[in-house]
Design a protein around this motif. Structure first.
Motif, PDB file in Angstrom:
ATOM      1  N   SER A 176       0.829  -1.195   0.000  1.00 48.21           N
ATOM      2  CA  SER A 176       0.000   0.000   0.000  1.00 48.21           C
ATOM      3  C   SER A 176       0.870   1.254   0.000  1.00 48.21           C
ATOM      4  O   SER A 176       0.574   2.231  -0.695  1.00 48.21           O
ATOM      5  CB  SER A 176      -0.913  -0.014   1.226  1.00 48.21           C
ATOM      6  OG  SER A 176      -1.671   1.161   1.280  1.00 48.21           O
TER       7      SER A 176
ATOM      8  N   ASP B 286       1.019   4.216  -2.821  1.00 48.84           N
ATOM      9  CA  ASP B 286       0.819   5.617  -2.467  1.00 48.84           C
ATOM     10  C   ASP B 286       1.970   6.483  -2.977  1.00 48.84           C
ATOM     11  O   ASP B 286       1.749   7.583  -3.480  1.00 48.84           O
ATOM     12  CB  ASP B 286       0.692   5.775  -0.950  1.00 48.84           C
ATOM     13  CG  ASP B 286      -0.614   5.210  -0.408  1.00 48.84           C
ATOM     14  OD1 ASP B 286      -1.533   4.967  -1.216  1.00 48.84           O
ATOM     15  OD2 ASP B 286      -0.705   5.008   0.813  1.00 48.84           O
TER      16      ASP B 286
ATOM     17  N   SER C  64       1.637   9.452  -5.770  1.00 48.93           N
ATOM     18  CA  SER C  64       2.073  10.811  -5.436  1.00 48.93           C
ATOM     19  C   SER C  64       3.048  11.335  -6.484  1.00 48.93           C
ATOM     20  O   SER C  64       2.919  12.472  -6.951  1.00 48.93           O
ATOM     21  CB  SER C  64       2.740  10.835  -4.065  1.00 48.93           C
ATOM     22  OG  SER C  64       1.835  10.447  -3.071  1.00 48.93           O
TER      23      SER C  64
END
Length: 127
Positions: free
Chosen positions: A45, A49, A53
């Protein structure tokens, strides 16, 4: 009558036996997409992320690198001849902005993401 046919049918019996064998063979193996531990799930995860980003920042700062995605057939043909379908004014504007940011010049011919601009975004995010 149909029920008797299905019950007595050898073909159906073979199919069910095969299904049971494969079901036993798969028992105990983790299904695709599931993780063995919460630690692995958290790590995956976190990677997702980070990627999202960096990608979002890259798309905001270096949108010109995604211009090939909207190419028409004519633009694609021009790019295949190692020429840019983008206007000179646009390329000059983009290259001035990229020079300020310290990124490499954009020629408009190469389609795809430049490694140095991707790394620039990673650096700006502190990754």
């Amino acid at each position: 009558m149909l029920y008797n046919f299905l019950v007595n049918n050898k073909c159906l019996e073979k199919i069910l036996n095969r299904f049971k064998k494969e079901e036993k063979a798969l028992a105990g193996t983790p299904a695709e997409g599931l993780f063995n531990s919460a630690k692995e799930q958290t790590a995956r995860s976190l990677k997702e992320d980070i990627y999202l980003s960096v990608r979002n920042l890259h798309m905001e700062l270096f949108l010109e690198e995604y211009s090939f995605m909207m190419d028409s057939h004519a633009d694609l043909k021009i790019r295949s001849l190692n020429q840019s379908p983008l206007s000179e004014d646009y390329l000059n504007l983009v290259n001035r902005r990229r020079a300020i940011l310290g990124a490499s010049q954009f020629d408009g011919v190469v389609s795809g993401i430049c490694d140095d601009t991707w790394q620039f975004c990673r650096d700006k995010l502190g990754l």
